[in-house]
Enzyme design. Structure first.
Site, mmCIF file in Angstrom:
data_model
loop_
_atom_site.group_PDB
_atom_site.id
_atom_site.type_symbol
_atom_site.label_atom_id
_atom_site.label_comp_id
_atom_site.label_asym_id
_atom_site.label_seq_id
_atom_site.Cartn_x
_atom_site.Cartn_y
_atom_site.Cartn_z
ATOM 1 C CG ASP A 100 -1.495 -1.345 1.555
ATOM 2 O OD1 ASP A 100 -0.805 -2.094 2.265
ATOM 3 O OD2 ASP A 100 -2.613 -1.651 1.098
ATOM 4 C CD GLU A 145 -1.792 -2.668 -6.861
ATOM 5 O OE1 GLU A 145 -1.896 -1.503 -7.244
ATOM 6 O OE2 GLU A 145 -2.734 -3.284 -6.302
#
Length: 377
Positions: free
Chosen positions: A17, A273
Site C-alpha cells: 500500500d 502489487e
C-alpha cells in the site's frame, strides 16, 4: 497555483500500500508539479522504503512530498483539490466534512487494487457513493485500454535498458549488496509471502545441471527458506550452497535499489502489487505471488491476469508459465512446472520484453489521474 492533492494510505500489507502511494506521490510532484500531502497511518512500514523518515514526527517533507502521520485523533485540516483514498481506505470523518465545506468541491477518488478482470474496464471512472454533495469516483489501475494504467516514471524503461546493457554497473550494484555473480549462473530474486512451494522449487534447482543463485530480500518467505536449509534465524548476508543452488539473504532495500535488483536478475519472483508491476518493467520472466483473500477471490484475479499475459505464447510456453504460477499460489510441488518453464525460457524472456513495451505504450497511472482531474474540472 499548484493543484493540491491529498493521498490517504492505510498500511495493510506492510509495503504494498505504502509502496504504491509513495511512488505515486513522488511522481505527481516531480512530473506534474502537484502539491502533494501523503497521509500514512504507519510510519514504521514507510521507514523501510524511505529510511530518511522520522517516525516521531507528525509532519515532514520527503523528496518534495509533505508526509503527514495519520493519527487516531484528527487535527482539523483543509481538504485538497484532489483527494485519493488508496485501496478503499476510510477517510477521517472530520476530513470528509472538510471536503463538503469547501467552496469548490474537490475531486474524490478511490484508487483501487490492480486487476486484469474484465469488469474493471466497465467500472473505471464511474461515480461511486456520495458524502453530502461530494461525489466519489472509482479509479482502477489496469493493463488494458479503458483503465488507469500502471505506475511508470518518465524515462524508466530507458534507464533500465542502459543498466541492463552495462555489465560493469550491474556488477558494482550487486557487489554493494555483497553479491558475487558467478559466470553462467541464473540469477533469481525471491520476494514472497510464506509459501510451502519453496522446498520443491529449491530442490529442483539444487539438483539441476544449471547453476542458480537466489537472492532473498528480508521478508516473510525467509521462514520457508530456513526450513529448507535446516537453519534457524537467517540474517542479512547469509549465504548457503546446496548442489547447484546458492541462496543468499539480502537486506530490505529502498525502491530504486529494488528496481535495479530486478533488472539484474534473469527471473524474478515477486508478491503483492508494487513489486509485481516493477517486475514487469524489468522485462524479465516473472512469478507472481498474489495476496491471498477470503474465499480464494485472489485466484480469480490470478487467472484473469494469466489469460491476458499469456496471449501470443506458444501452447507449451503458456502451459509452462501458467502451471508454475498456479502451483506457486497453491503452495504445491513446483518441480515439473519449473522444468517446463526452463525449457521455454527463451520464448518467455522474449515475451516479457514484448509485454513490457506493450504496457509502456499506454499512459502511466499518474498521468491518467492528472488527465482525469483535468477532464473533471
Amino acid at each position: 497555483m499548484a493543484v493540491r492533492w491529498d493521498i490517504f494510505c492505510t498500511v495493510v500489507d506492510n509495503y504494498g500500500d505504502i509502496g504504491v502511494t509513495w511512488r505515486l506521490a513522488r511522481q505527481l510532484v516531480a512530473e506534474h508539479r502537484c502539491a502533494v500531502r501523503l497521509w500514512v497511518d504507519d510510519l514504521r512500514a514507510f521507514e523501510r522504503l524511505c529510511p530518511e523518515i522520522d517516525v516521531t514526527l507528525s509532519e515532514q517533507w520527503q523528496q518534495g512530498v509533505q508526509v503527514r502521520h495519520w493519527p487516531g485523533e484528527w487535527v482539523p485540516t483543509e481538504a485538497a483539490d484532489v483527494v485519493i483514498a488508496a485501496f478503499a481506505c476510510q477517510l477521517p470523518s472530520a476530513y470528509m466534512d472538510a471536503m463538503a465545506e469547501r467552496q469548490t468541491t474537490p475531486l474524490w477518488m478511490n484508487l483501487d487494487y490492480l486487476s486484469a478482470e474484465d469488469w474493471v474496464i466497465g467500472c473505471h471512472g464511474l461515480p461511486s457513493v456520495k458524502y453530502k454533495h461530494v461525489q466519489k469516483y472509482f479509479f482502477f489501475p489496469g493493463f488494458q485500454a479503458g483503465t488507469g494504467g500502471l505506475l511508470r516514471e518518465a524515462g524508466l524503461l530507458e534507464r533500465r535498458r542502459q543498466f541492463q546493457q552495462d555489465a560493469g554497473a550491474q556488477r558494482i550494484f550487486l557487489q554493494e549488496l555483497g553479491v558475487e555473480r558467478a559466470p553462467d549462473t541464473c540469477l533469481i530474486s525471491l520476494f514472497a509471502y510464506e509459501n510451502a512451494g519453496v522446498a520443491s522449487w529449491f530442490d529442483a534447482m539444487a539438483s539441476d545441471t544449471q547453476a542458480f543463485h537466489v537472492l532473498v530480500p528480508e521478508g516473510r518467505v525467509l521462514g520457508d527458506v530456513e526450513r529448507w536449509l535446516g537453519i534457524d534465524g537467517l540474517k542479512v548476508g547469509a549465504l548457503h550452497r546446496r548442489g547447484a543452488l546458492t541462496v543468499q539473504v539480502l537486506p530490505f532495500v529502498r525502491q530504486d535499489q529494488y528496481d535495479q535488483l530486478l533488472w539484474c536478475c534473469d527471473f524474478n519472483a515477486v508478491r503483492g502489487e508494487d513489486s509485481f508491476v516493477r517486475a514487469q518493467w524489468a522485462g524479465r520472466p516473472l512469478l507472481w505471488h498474489i495476496y491471498q483473500q477470503e474465499e480464494d477471490v485472489h485466484l480469480e484475479k490470478l487467472e484473469a491476469f494469466l489469460r491476458l499475459y499469456t496471449q501470443g505464447l506458444s501452447q507449451a510456453a503458456q502451459k509452462a508459465i501458467s502451471g508454475l504460477w498456479r502451483a506457486w499460489n497453491a503452495g504445491q510441488d513446483m518441480a515439473e512446472h519449473w522444468k517446463a518453464t526452463r525449457e521455454q525460457q527463451q520464448e518467455l524472456a522474449e515475451h516479457a520484453q514484448a509485454w513490457c513495451l506493450e504496457q509502456a505504450s499506454r499512459a502511466d497511472l499518474a498521468a491518467a489521474l492528472v488527465k482525469f482531474y483535468g477532464n473533471w474540472i
